[in-house]
Design a protein around this motif. Structure first.
Motif, short mmCIF file in Angstrom:
data_model
loop_
_atom_site.label_atom_id
_atom_site.label_comp_id
_atom_site.label_asym_id
_atom_site.label_seq_id
_atom_site.Cartn_x
_atom_site.Cartn_y
_atom_site.Cartn_z
N LEU C 52 8.06 -7.30 51.55
CA LEU C 52 7.42 -6.77 52.76
C LEU C 52 6.10 -6.08 52.48
CD1 LEU C 52 10.62 -5.23 54.41
CD2 LEU C 52 9.54 -7.43 54.94
N THR C 53 5.60 -6.20 51.25
CA THR C 53 4.49 -5.35 50.82
C THR C 53 3.12 -6.01 50.93
OG1 THR C 53 4.84 -6.14 48.58
CG2 THR C 53 5.91 -4.08 49.19
N GLN C 54 2.10 -5.13 50.92
CA GLN C 54 0.73 -5.59 50.75
C GLN C 54 0.30 -5.36 49.29
OE1 GLN C 54 -0.03 -2.38 50.08
NE2 GLN C 54 -1.50 -1.72 51.70
N HIS C 55 -1.01 -5.48 49.03
CA HIS C 55 -1.45 -5.48 47.64
C HIS C 55 -1.27 -4.16 46.90
CE1 HIS C 55 -4.83 -4.07 50.03
NE2 HIS C 55 -5.39 -3.58 48.94
N LEU C 56 -1.06 -3.06 47.64
CA LEU C 56 -0.87 -1.77 46.98
C LEU C 56 0.61 -1.38 46.87
CD1 LEU C 56 -3.77 0.22 48.74
CD2 LEU C 56 -3.83 -0.92 46.51
N LEU C 58 2.66 -0.93 49.42
CA LEU C 58 3.13 -0.31 50.65
C LEU C 58 3.70 -1.38 51.57
CD1 LEU C 58 -0.09 1.82 51.33
CD2 LEU C 58 2.00 2.59 50.19
N HIS C 60 3.41 -3.83 54.30
CA HIS C 60 2.26 -4.55 54.84
C HIS C 60 2.12 -4.22 56.34
CE1 HIS C 60 -0.38 -7.90 55.94
NE2 HIS C 60 -0.46 -8.26 54.67
N LEU D 20 -5.60 -10.56 45.13
CA LEU D 20 -5.02 -9.65 46.15
C LEU D 20 -3.87 -10.33 46.88
CD1 LEU D 20 -7.86 -7.96 48.23
CD2 LEU D 20 -6.25 -6.89 46.66
N PHE D 21 -4.14 -11.59 47.24
CA PHE D 21 -3.14 -12.37 47.98
C PHE D 21 -1.83 -12.43 47.19
CE2 PHE D 21 -0.99 -16.02 49.63
CZ PHE D 21 -1.43 -16.18 50.93
N ARG D 23 -0.63 -10.44 45.15
CA ARG D 23 0.08 -9.16 45.06
C ARG D 23 0.67 -8.75 46.42
NH1 ARG D 23 -4.88 -6.14 42.77
NH2 ARG D 23 -3.97 -4.35 43.81
N SER D 24 0.50 -9.60 47.44
CA SER D 24 1.02 -9.29 48.77
C SER D 24 2.39 -9.95 48.95
CB SER D 24 0.06 -9.80 49.84
OG SER D 24 -1.18 -9.14 49.77
N GLY D 25 3.44 -9.16 48.68
CA GLY D 25 4.79 -9.71 48.77
C GLY D 25 5.07 -10.35 50.12
N LEU D 26 4.59 -9.75 51.19
CA LEU D 26 4.89 -10.28 52.52
C LEU D 26 4.34 -11.68 52.70
CD1 LEU D 26 6.10 -9.74 55.38
CD2 LEU D 26 3.80 -9.07 56.07
N HIS D 29 6.38 -14.16 50.87
CA HIS D 29 7.69 -14.29 51.52
C HIS D 29 7.60 -15.13 52.79
CE1 HIS D 29 11.82 -13.15 52.29
NE2 HIS D 29 11.53 -12.52 53.41
N ASP D 69 -3.86 -10.21 60.51
CA ASP D 69 -4.22 -8.95 59.84
C ASP D 69 -4.65 -9.23 58.40
OD1 ASP D 69 -4.17 -5.97 59.45
OD2 ASP D 69 -2.59 -6.50 58.05
N LYS D 149 -6.68 1.44 40.94
CA LYS D 149 -6.37 0.50 39.87
C LYS D 149 -7.61 -0.07 39.21
CE LYS D 149 -1.96 -0.71 41.86
NZ LYS D 149 -1.25 -1.61 42.72
#
Lengths: 150, 150, 150, 150
Positions: C52-56, C58, C60, D20-21, D23-26, D29, D69, D149
């Protein structure tokens, strides 16, 4: 009896907002008046006038928005750091019901105060024959900027 | 030479919007004027006046919003079914840059026309010493309602 | 003892929303769960997951928005007329604070119920080590449409 | 033949956004993929899956919003200063038409780049049997924040 420090602060806060208000040509031109002012919360009133209407004779959404934007900006201003003023970054407003009556009242309330950005919510009510009806709801983003005049 | 059917339609469309405009007390009070009108697209102008300012002397975001909301509503009105008028359901506006100059111009453009709801985008520009700068961007939702007067 | 008519209604309302929830592939895929359901007000929960996260790292903003949009839609659905379902027309969300913690909770609340359009407000909180922090605020416009399946 | 400086820059920009992409789990997913990347403009794709639907089987507005977003945030990221990353402050999205088809494509485009805030517009299209239909429109406010980072 001397006023308490708290009531002195409240009076100073009100003076600060009233001074801003009095420099807002648009608010004077529309006939708006400043209502209650407290930390993070400001009321602004707008008596009905044919100069404020849209094509059906209701308050124009533009008048409602100007009122709400002002109440929100002033609410943010009550919490701006010394030497800073505020600008609207953006806002979104829902018009909930026909805006008709003797006057509108907008109440701006700070939802989140940040160093750079302040998020404000504004409720707008119509006062009509003793009834108070919610007619608009706004979410607004405000930015603190250095005030060159201070 | 007689005007073509198309130019007749365009003149009729403009008359229809001008009639709405002239019934909008707020727009007259602010000093706005109707610009170009075509199917799904309407321009509205607002010359600078100290009666339109916020505390820093710029056009007040409320004036910008009133202008944009009107251009958007008129754009939707050019495509409303016969016997219907329009109301703003909601809008969101980003203030992109300080609104200063001789005048503002708002251009409303229908993005999607539905039976009940119309979605409009509005660009607002400041005209300053021959330069045209984008100063606001709005997304607006408009509802068609039966016009009791028609 | 038989349940009171009111608790029967509340159970029926919850069943109706749970059935919608279970047909929402996205909510199941994200791991959301339905919380409290009452007339005009619905809670939806979203436990943290790296999915459910974004690049940091958190939550998203897209996950937060999906959760808030759902809570708002369900809140509107509790007041939709028989034979109608709901669709989001538009929404606006402010991200108030970093969205981190064990889970998010979105609470949708109907602000104004109309025949065609319903206006909803949604608060989103992060639950982190026993603290509950507001992390997002949404205003949403919902439309009632005939449900072909009913 | 060696790549031109411009194509090197474009490849470096793409690598930066792809990192960046990833690292975006959402986004992973949901099954999204990065499309074209250029200065101030990013495309993101989302193939249909039953894991992305609402109760009627359409793409969920929450999936559409997450996609939009992301495209907007990446577009802002292409213009963020060195050592900075981006966060969504707020956005507003209109759902223009039923979101159905083989995939969605979101195109984020920077409208105004400021030192602190970037304003982005995002168009979302559905691709269905060779047709490309606009299904959503977003206005988004992004803030640049120091990247711990980097």
């Amino acid at each position: 009896m001397a006023p308490s420090p708290t009531s002195q602060n409240k009076a100073a806060l009100r003076d600060r907002i009233q001074a801003l208000f009095d420099r807002s040509g648009l608010l004077l031109h529309l006939g708006a008046t400043l209502g209650d002012v407290s930390d993070g919360r400001v009321h602004v009133h707008l008596p009905f006038s044919p100069s404020l209407t849209q094509h059906l004779g209701l308050f124009h959404a533009g008048a409602t928005s100007a009122l709400a934007d002002s109440a929100g900006g002033f609410a943010a201003m009550t919490q701006a750091p010394d030497g800073y003023t505020v600008l609207s970054v953006e806002f979104k407003i829902n018009l909930l019901a026909p805006a008709q009556g003797e006057s509108l009242e907008a109440i701006g309330q700070v939802i989140r105060k940040g160093r750079t950005l302040t998020i404000v919510q504004v409720d707008v009510f119509a006062l009509d024959a003793g009834r108070k009806t919610p007619i608009a709801l706004m979410q607004q983003t405000i930015i603190n900027i250095p005030d060159r005049k201070s």
